[in-house]
Design a protein around this motif. Structure first.
Motif, short mmCIF file in Angstrom:
data_model
loop_
_atom_site.label_atom_id
_atom_site.label_comp_id
_atom_site.label_asym_id
_atom_site.label_seq_id
_atom_site.Cartn_x
_atom_site.Cartn_y
_atom_site.Cartn_z
N ARG A 1 -5.92 6.39 4.92
CA ARG A 1 -5.00 5.42 4.32
C ARG A 1 -3.67 5.49 5.04
N PRO A 2 -3.64 5.23 6.33
CA PRO A 2 -2.41 5.43 7.10
C PRO A 2 -1.23 4.59 6.62
N ALA A 3 -1.48 3.41 6.09
CA ALA A 3 -0.38 2.57 5.60
C ALA A 3 0.27 3.17 4.36
N ALA A 4 -0.54 3.89 3.58
CA ALA A 4 -0.01 4.49 2.36
C ALA A 4 0.73 5.77 2.65
N GLY A 5 0.43 6.38 3.86
CA GLY A 5 1.05 7.58 4.37
C GLY A 5 1.66 8.42 3.38
N VAL B 1 -6.76 22.79 -1.29
CA VAL B 1 -7.39 21.48 -1.53
C VAL B 1 -6.35 20.38 -1.43
N HIS B 2 -5.16 20.61 -1.97
CA HIS B 2 -4.08 19.62 -1.90
C HIS B 2 -3.76 19.28 -0.44
N ALA B 3 -3.61 20.31 0.39
CA ALA B 3 -3.24 20.09 1.79
C ALA B 3 -4.32 19.32 2.54
N ILE B 4 -5.57 19.68 2.31
CA ILE B 4 -6.67 19.01 3.02
C ILE B 4 -6.76 17.55 2.59
N LEU B 5 -6.69 17.28 1.30
CA LEU B 5 -6.79 15.89 0.83
C LEU B 5 -5.57 15.08 1.26
N ASP B 6 -4.41 15.71 1.35
CA ASP B 6 -3.24 15.01 1.85
C ASP B 6 -3.48 14.57 3.29
N ARG B 7 -4.02 15.44 4.12
CA ARG B 7 -4.32 15.10 5.52
C ARG B 7 -5.40 14.04 5.62
N VAL B 8 -6.44 14.18 4.80
CA VAL B 8 -7.51 13.16 4.80
C VAL B 8 -6.92 11.83 4.37
N GLY B 9 -6.10 11.84 3.34
CA GLY B 9 -5.47 10.60 2.87
C GLY B 9 -4.63 9.93 3.94
N GLN B 10 -3.89 10.71 4.69
CA GLN B 10 -3.09 10.15 5.79
C GLN B 10 -3.98 9.54 6.87
N ALA B 11 -5.14 10.16 7.07
CA ALA B 11 -6.07 9.65 8.09
C ALA B 11 -6.78 8.36 7.65
#
Length: 140
Positions: free
Chosen positions: A136-140, A124-134
């Motif tokens: 919220r790209p500025a927050a990367g 779940v951590h890995a998936i949400l990290d990838r979703v977050g990068q997609a």
């Protein structure tokens, strides 16, 4: 609103989403049922309603977003509890820019530990990290 009340709202939503997916009841009815059972604080209820607005009618799009970040796992292999937690996390990442990405991921990990088990936390951590990068790209 304090973090404990948001956590309670997320917990209520996990159970409602699970009931919706597995029990075949509407999400609105599942939320009503959980609210009646849990009697959340009004702040928690307000957060539930806010996220509910984005979840209702948007689950298919959230699933598409989540599924594009699964990498090697087939979508049908994602458990219903994990899927519900991923949906809540994705909604918060998209619609709650005031909540930091790291907080959303940490809270999602707590939900996984509570409702599923330690084995799924990394997933779940890995998936949400990838979703977050997609989303919220500025927050990367």
């Amino acid at each position: 609103m304090n973090s404990a009340r948001r956590r309670k709202a997320r917990e209520l939503l996990v159970q409602a989403l699970y009931a919706h997916r597995v029990g075949g009841v509407s999400l609105a009815d599942a939320i009503v049922d959980q609210v009646e059972r849990r009697r959340p604080h009004e702040d928690s209820l307000r957060y539930v309603r806010e996220l509910q607005e984005h979840l209702e009618g948007g689950l298919a799009k959230l699933d598409e977003l989540i599924d594009t970040h699964l990498e090697s796992r087939a979508p049908e292999r994602v458990g219903q509890v994990e899927r519900s937690i991923l949906q809540i996390g994705a909604v918060e990442l998209i619609h709650r820019p005031d909540v930091p990405t790291a907080v959303i991921i940490d809270e999602s990990a707590h939900l996984v530990r509570t409702f599923s088990g330690e084995d799924s936390v990394g997933f779940v951590h890995a998936i949400l990290d990838r979703v977050g990068q997609a989303v919220r790209p500025a927050a990367g």
